[in-house]
Scaffold this active site. Sequence first.
Site, mmCIF file in Angstrom:
data_model
loop_
_atom_site.group_PDB
_atom_site.id
_atom_site.type_symbol
_atom_site.label_atom_id
_atom_site.label_comp_id
_atom_site.label_asym_id
_atom_site.label_seq_id
_atom_site.Cartn_x
_atom_site.Cartn_y
_atom_site.Cartn_z
ATOM 1 N N SER A 49 0.811 -1.183 0.021
ATOM 2 C CA SER A 49 -0.188 -0.031 0.000
ATOM 3 C C SER A 49 0.605 1.357 0.118
ATOM 4 O O SER A 49 0.361 2.316 -0.147
ATOM 5 C CB SER A 49 -0.909 -0.144 1.282
ATOM 6 O OG SER A 49 -2.014 -1.047 1.136
ATOM 7 N N CYS A 264 -9.539 -2.145 3.629
ATOM 8 C CA CYS A 264 -8.528 -0.963 3.288
ATOM 9 C C CYS A 264 -9.177 -0.565 1.768
ATOM 10 O O CYS A 264 -10.107 -0.091 1.542
ATOM 11 C CB CYS A 264 -6.909 -1.269 3.373
ATOM 12 S SG CYS A 264 -6.087 0.355 3.567
ATOM 13 N N PHE A 265 -8.374 -0.745 0.812
ATOM 14 C CA PHE A 265 -8.604 -0.759 -0.407
ATOM 15 C C PHE A 265 -10.029 -1.308 -1.024
ATOM 16 O O PHE A 265 -10.919 -0.840 -1.604
ATOM 17 C CB PHE A 265 -7.658 -0.788 -1.644
ATOM 18 C CG PHE A 265 -7.636 -0.262 -2.807
ATOM 19 C CD1 PHE A 265 -7.546 1.067 -3.056
ATOM 20 C CD2 PHE A 265 -7.543 -1.032 -4.182
ATOM 21 C CE1 PHE A 265 -7.688 1.668 -4.303
ATOM 22 C CE2 PHE A 265 -7.624 -0.369 -5.194
ATOM 23 C CZ PHE A 265 -7.514 0.866 -5.458
ATOM 24 N N GLN A 268 -12.991 0.569 -0.016
ATOM 25 C CA GLN A 268 -13.139 1.685 -0.786
ATOM 26 C C GLN A 268 -14.072 1.108 -2.071
ATOM 27 O O GLN A 268 -14.730 1.844 -2.636
ATOM 28 C CB GLN A 268 -12.084 2.475 -1.113
ATOM 29 C CG GLN A 268 -11.273 3.220 -0.018
ATOM 30 C CD GLN A 268 -9.720 3.287 -0.292
ATOM 31 O OE1 GLN A 268 -9.185 3.355 -1.257
ATOM 32 N NE2 GLN A 268 -9.080 3.757 0.678
ATOM 33 N N HIS A 357 -6.543 -2.625 9.116
ATOM 34 C CA HIS A 357 -5.791 -3.640 8.962
ATOM 35 C C HIS A 357 -6.336 -4.809 10.216
ATOM 36 O O HIS A 357 -5.550 -4.698 11.171
ATOM 37 C CB HIS A 357 -4.644 -3.790 8.638
ATOM 38 C CG HIS A 357 -4.316 -3.055 7.505
ATOM 39 N ND1 HIS A 357 -3.800 -3.635 6.257
ATOM 40 C CD2 HIS A 357 -4.123 -1.707 7.124
ATOM 41 C CE1 HIS A 357 -3.563 -2.897 5.476
ATOM 42 N NE2 HIS A 357 -3.696 -1.629 5.851
ATOM 43 N N GLU A 359 -5.363 -7.851 10.168
ATOM 44 C CA GLU A 359 -4.289 -8.602 10.376
ATOM 45 C C GLU A 359 -3.136 -8.068 11.260
ATOM 46 O O GLU A 359 -2.282 -8.604 11.735
ATOM 47 C CB GLU A 359 -3.900 -9.123 9.210
ATOM 48 C CG GLU A 359 -2.681 -8.294 8.213
ATOM 49 C CD GLU A 359 -3.333 -7.069 8.048
ATOM 50 O OE1 GLU A 359 -2.612 -5.860 7.548
ATOM 51 O OE2 GLU A 359 -4.725 -6.782 7.971
#
Length: 395
Positions: A49, A264-265, A268, A357, A359
């Site tokens: 990222s 995350c992405f 979006q 995240h 993880e």
Amino acid sequence: MSTTAPALLVLEDGTVYEGSAYGALGTRFGEAVFATGMTGYQETLTDPSYARQIVVQTAPHIGNTGVNDEDPESRRIWVAGYVVRDAARRPSNWRSTRSLDEELVDQDVVGIRDVDTRAVTRRLRTAGAMRAGVFSGEVASRPRAELLDEVLSQPTMEGSRLAEEVSTQEAYVVEPGDHGWSDEPLAVVAALDLGIKTMTPVRMAERGLRVHVLPASAGFAEIREVAPDGVFLSNGPGDPATAASQVELLRQVLDAGIPFFGICFGNQILGRALGFGTYKLPFGHRGINQPVMDHATGKVEITSQNHGFAVDAPVGETVTAPQERYGRVVVSHSSLNDGVVEGLRCLDLPAFSVQYHPEAAAGPHDSAHLFDRFVDLLIAPTTDSAATGGTPTDA
């Protein structure tokens, strides 16, 4: 240190910071951003990222624990450049196999040390993330006006399509049997690699999921080929407004009623698939200490984040998705720092996502339960409680 050559960090507003070379010598360009984690620099450097970004570490001491072969989050370092204040003279950790400086040189990463990173961070917090260049060695002696012109000629992060650049080129499988589970999987997941971190499929495999990691260019037919019980979209770099193919792919997944989880992405892209817009944050959220409110439980989780874009959706109310066929949607999580959307959940579809995240490598494990929620959704996809934190009719 490998060198004491001079180095410069040049921001697009003309601000220049002087320091010493760290890592390889040369010139690198990218978007200057700051990361607030006090640990986990190896995971930060190898997080896809961060592609095309120059990372400023706010923690003053970097490199103390060296580098090892167990902690990388991908196949290589992705940051475009690296900015630190006090680089460790020598590593001191039982897991260390080499110094961070050596690793930066080996992977041709241009960095700068002996910089007042507090001043850089304050500048970025005031003016926002901006284009920048790191110049070390002989090039640092060139006229600064010329260096600034080179910085200004670089593309901005808005409009950048980067997921395909960092994604795996070949599909691979992460088996639960390799991570403490029986050889027989509990369920099968198709994970689209938009810049996936190594620990993400591992966390799913630890819970009994067989994870087929597919390239960012994969289509719906390729997802169908692995006969998944669910689909996952990963983190990744770039502007979500450029991810038209992944948005269309996710709409096919949602239309087929396949359970979905994104981070995350991926969050979006879910937002855009539902019809919401996305926008660029002034300086983003990057660090392992970001407080997030879970609106379903009222609990606060400290999260690991790395994003410069966010979903534009209303917080605090249930709405019908702009793409009306997907039914009702609610913002499930929001940032306690600035109110930014940190998660979405669909009330009429088996789909949810978060902006951070779970993880958390490195970082807190407050949000690890989200992988359990995904497993529950795969096992009983007709019950929405796992995805929504309530009954299907909850608002």
